[in-house]
Design an enzyme around this catalytic site. Structure first.
Site, PDB file in Angstrom:
ATOM      1  N   ASP A  91      10.447   4.069   8.820  1.00  0.00           N
ATOM      2  CA  ASP A  91      10.891   5.451   8.968  1.00  0.00           C
ATOM      3  C   ASP A  91      12.151   5.489   9.826  1.00  0.00           C
ATOM      4  OD1 ASP A  91       9.876   6.535  11.943  1.00  0.00           O
ATOM      5  OD2 ASP A  91       8.809   4.800  11.176  1.00  0.00           O
TER       6      ASP A  91
ATOM      7  N   HIS B  59       6.783  -1.240   3.333  1.00  0.00           N
ATOM      8  CA  HIS B  59       7.030   0.197   3.430  1.00  0.00           C
ATOM      9  C   HIS B  59       8.337   0.454   4.172  1.00  0.00           C
ATOM     10  CE1 HIS B  59       6.019   4.460   3.839  1.00  0.00           C
ATOM     11  NE2 HIS B  59       6.347   4.371   5.122  1.00  0.00           N
TER      12      HIS B  59
ATOM     13  N   ASP C  40       0.646  -5.346  -1.539  1.00  0.00           N
ATOM     14  CA  ASP C  40       2.106  -5.407  -1.440  1.00  0.00           C
ATOM     15  C   ASP C  40       2.699  -4.237  -2.216  1.00  0.00           C
ATOM     16  OD1 ASP C  40       4.665  -6.220  -0.884  1.00  0.00           O
ATOM     17  OD2 ASP C  40       4.731  -7.723  -2.482  1.00  0.00           O
TER      18      ASP C  40
ATOM     19  N   GLU D 136       3.596  -2.280   6.075  1.00  0.00           N
ATOM     20  CA  GLU D 136       4.820  -1.785   6.687  1.00  0.00           C
ATOM     21  C   GLU D 136       5.556  -2.940   7.356  1.00  0.00           C
ATOM     22  OE1 GLU D 136       6.429   2.215   8.840  1.00  0.00           O
ATOM     23  OE2 GLU D 136       4.319   1.719   9.062  1.00  0.00           O
TER      24      GLU D 136
END
Length: 861
Positions: free
Chosen positions: A344, A670, A720, A729
């Site tokens: 993020d 991620h 995955d 992540e």
């Protein structure tokens, strides 16, 4: 890593007011399948369908088509959808549709809750083509609802295009999806390689109860070795019946495969240097995680991107960020720079703290450990824009984060001055994919916390030591911030970050005694101040067992203080006990490796693999590596090397958890910008990126894990997939653990038994005064004479510098001092002792004596 949600969307007023038309009744489990979509073939025009306000829907030809505007940032800015779709909990549905559009354009197909928090039942990312393609997906509904929403999120393209949709169907009665991971051959090995004189283990998954023959095959097909497996039985962490293979007797370098029970492993190497590239790649990962700077494609090919969060539209930037409206303040801070924490766009002080600490510790270990190599991470050893500045590259990278941590400190004169804001991130979650420069969300500082403040105190103190030889002013800035932070934390010892919130992970922590201990240790090492020494020795953690079976991470940092006190030269009275405690803990982790059929150092008491278990595995290995550095017991070194096997493929999934390493490696971590799985124009994560790994704590799972991993044995609780943030992540702290252990492994050469020391050094400070000291060094041979023309090398622990010398010529670069042979031996090659002296300046902090000396490259005892 704290749980995070990534499915947030916001609908326009048009979408909110879309027509709610009658739908067929929801099918029950006993009914024949009933179509749940109204007008899915568009025979009745656009009846039942809506679009966001930018769109004009046209179904005059029996196919819904709409022109999609360019220049939108997020997929959900443009949506075609249908409301009031009924779902029955536990029913399995087949969702299908035909679509076409811009070649290679990803869209997002959702079946979800129609309001915040937009919980999803299905979330898929089909890649469109110019020709109409049929897409089919199966899912099991988790919730009864009459108001489900089908949404095709089609925004996010720079250029305008046309989206066409037809034959949309949602039918119950489908066969439930069953996720079966592709585990490849049943012979599991380290897919990267083994050192010639290091341990070499493999695991065979088999139903056999008796030993099985195995063969090690060279690349030319010849048999290099053979033997029999050792039956183990059922492994609790995987649920598999397994055997183990030991082929440690093979030392010839080359490429190999291992065959047993009719299965042949992925290929691997036996090599004297299998880990140097990994050690570098794991550090170069941080450059592409940088915020506030353009990432140059010539430095990181394939990963070039615009600078993120510098205030260039639509980005609101980090150069002038104020406090979150829930906890307002009357100031703003420039907190640009630093590393994006994970997949993020958030930046978190408590996770940045352990991450930058471990990078700086890579540098410190290179100068203090017997097998350390100061040249490995010197200037121009990594692909960074700072090459050629006469500063070790690992410190250049660490500084990028350290300056961000300093910027998060509450300014003087403000309430809570000296404390550190806990984090900065978006007001709300953004979707995937989204480049940092395209993030349109407002950014806010979150309230200061004691934990964040102590992270700043600890890393600022460490920064002052490691940067002293290269930038005295920056080192002084770091120390001043660290001491201010310590005082603020002492004044506010219980300001805890809380769970919850939007737009970023909470990183909540209800215990800060460990951060107090770590910060006190670093401040003592940096200053020698009696007050910090008292804070260390009076802590109940100082003599307690801080090393747990589950390992350490950002939430439990007491082991960092213990490891630093054990390895960084200092005058702590009970340092011998500190070092002994590290060795004792390493024995426990070594026992885990020896007893586990996959060589796993991680054995949590609960049996539950935590979020980010791979980093916990690696941090346990760091304790073993430190024990080896302390006493030279090769069992600990070999435990680290065997433990790496698990990370690099010798595991139940037969998967290397590091991108770019191994035949079957994780590539879909991620991330919002390493998002090739969602958009073929974007890259996978760079080589050397660690996946968080198995997470069997189902309470923290994402929808992908929930849909696919129910009932998994701990090692199988990983997928995955880019949307599985709970198992796959990437984060800066996980990669820091990988980088530290990879650097250690790279320093082990071919892992042969270390040669006996042939010299010893006595380093004595005879006199000292404010800012200076007088030292004498005596080198003694412990076997034969001293070498004629030899060089003695050591590293100062802090900012000490040589100013004058006698009976030797001394040269200093950074903290490394080299004494050449001119005049410091008696003139005979069989001389057994030589002495020289020098004058030096102390710099800031204590004048701790160096503990590692090498004579012609060999470590003196």
């Amino acid at each position: 890593m704290s749980p995070r949600r990534t499915t947030a969307v916001s609908l326009s007023a048009t979408a909110a007011l879309a027509l709610g038309l009658l739908h067929p009744p929801a099918a029950t489990a006993d009914d024949a399948p009933v179509e749940q979509i109204t007008n899915g073939d568009f025979a009745d025009g656009t009846t039942g369908w809506w679009g966001t306000e930018q769109l004009t829907l046209d179904a005059s030809d029996g196919v819904l088509c709409t022109d999609v505007p360019g220049g939108t940032g997020d997929p959900w800015e443009v949506i075609v959808g249908q409301n009031d779709v009924p779902l029955v909990a536990g029913e399995t549905y087949a969702f299908s549709f035909s679509a076409s559009g811009l070649e290679g354009r990803p869209v997002r197909a959702l079946i979800q809750e129609p309001v915040d928090p937009w919980r999803t039942e299905l979330d898929e990312r089909p890649i469109l083509g110019a020709e109409t393609t049929r897409y089919e997906y199966v899912f099991t509904a988790a919730t009864d609802r009459e108001d489900g929403q089908v949404a095709f999120q089609i925004g996010g393209s720079d250029e305008p295009w046309t989206f066409c949709l037809d034959d949309v169907s949602l039918l119950g009665g489908a066969e439930p999806p069953v996720y079966e991971p592709d585990t490849g051959p049943r012979v599991r090995v380290n897919q990267v390689g083994y050192l010639p004189h290091g341990p070499k283990g493999a695991t065979v998954v088999t139903d056999a109860e008796d030993p099985l023959p195995w063969t090690l095959n060279a690349a030319d097909g010849s048999v290099a070795a053979e033997g029999e497996t050792t039956p183990y039985g059922t492994d609790d962490t995987s649920g598999q019946n397994v055997h183990t293979v030991d082929f440690g007797g093979v030392t010839a370098e080359g490429d190999y495969t291992l065959t047993a029970d009719g299965e042949t492993s992925h290929p691997f190497a036996i090599s004297a240097d299998p880990y140097s590239a990994l050690a570098a790649d794991a550090l170069e990962f941080y450059y592409t995680q940088r915020s506030g700077i353009e990432i140059l494609d010539e430095i990181a090919p394939g990963y070039g991107r615009e600078a993120g969060h510098v205030g260039t539209a639509p980005n609101q930037g980090d150069t002038d960020v104020t406090c979150h409206p829930s906890h307002p303040c009357d100031y703003s801070l420039d907190v640009s720079g630093g590393w994006y924490d994970a997949g993020d766009h958030g930046k978190y002080v408590v996770n940045g703290g352990i991450s930058v600490h471990q990078l700086m510790s890579i540098y410190e270990r290179a100068h203090t450990a017997p097998t350390g190599d100061p040249d490995r991470f010197g200037d121009s050893t990594l692909a960074l824009p700072e090459q050629g500045n006469e500063v070790p590259d690992v410190l250049d990278e660490a500084r990028w984060e350290m300056e961000f941590l300093l910027a998060m400190q509450v300014p003087e004169g403000e309430e809570l001055a000296g404390m550190a804001h806990h984090k900065v991130h978006d007001e709300r979650w953004t979707g995937l994919p989204l480049m940092p420069a395209d993030d349109p969300q407002p950014r806010y500082l979150h309230p200061p916390s004691t934990a964040a403040t102590l992270n700043l105190a600890a890393t600022g103190a460490q920064c002052s030591r490691v940067f002293a030889p290269y930038d005295a002013d920056f080192a002084a800035t770091c120390l001043a911030a660290a001491e201010t932070a310590w005082d603020a934390a002492v004044a506010h010892p219980d300001r805890l970050a809380t769970a919850g919130g939007e737009g970023g992970g909470p990183y909540d922590d209800d215990t800060v005694a460990d951060e107090f201990y770590w910060a006190a240790a670093e401040l003592y090492l940096a200053t020698g101040d009696a007050a910090y020494e008292e804070a260390v020795t009076s802590s109940e953690l100082h003599t307690g067992d801080v090393f747990t079976e589950g390992g350490f991470d950002w939430r439990w940092t007491a082991p960092l203080g213990r490891l630093q006190l054990a390895t960084v030269p200092n005058g702590l009275e009970d340092r011998g006990d500190v070092r002994a405690s590290v060795v004792e803990a390493a024995e426990e982790y070594l026992a885990n490796v020896a007893e586990h059929p996959y060589g796993l150092s991680y054995s949590p008491d609960s049996g539950v693999f935590a979020w980010g278990s791979n980093a916990l595995v690696l941090n346990n290995m760091a304790v073993m590596a430190t024990a080896y550095d302390i006493g030279g017991d090769v069992r600990f070194r070999d435990g680290v090397l065997e433990g790496l096997d698990y990370i690099l493929g010798r595991n139940a999934l037969n998967r290397s958890y590091v991108t770019g390493y191994g035949t079957a490696d994780t590539v879909n971590q991620h991330s919002r910008w390493y998002a090739h799985q969602l958009d073929p124009a974007l890259p996978n994560p760079p080589a050397g990126t660690l996946s968080g790994g198995p997470n069997s704590d189902a309470a923290t799972w994402d929808p992908v894990a929930q849909a696919n991993l129910a009932g998994c044995a701990p090692q199988f609780c990983h997928i995955d997939h880019i949307d599985s943030w709970a198992t796959n992540e990437l984060t800066i702290n996980w990669n820091a653990a990988l980088a530290w252990v990879a650097a250690f492994a790279a320093d082990q050469g071919d892992a042969s038994a270390p040669a006996s020391s042939s010299c010893e050094v006595e380093y004595t400070v005879h006199d000292s005064w404010p800012g200076g000291f007088n030292a004498q060094v005596t080198v003694r041979s412990t076997g034969g004479g001293l070498p004629e023309g030899g060089e003695l090398v050591w590293s100062f622990p802090g900012g000490q510098a040589v100013s004058d010398s006698w009976s030797a010529e001394l040269a200093q670069s950074g903290r490394v001092v080299t004494a050449d042979s001119l005049g410091w031996y008696s003139g005979s090659s069989d001389s057994s002792e030589a002495t020289f002296g020098f004058l030096g300046s102390t710099g800031p902090g204590p004048n701790a004596s160096p503990e590692r000396f090498t004579l012609d490259g060999s470590v003196c005892g």
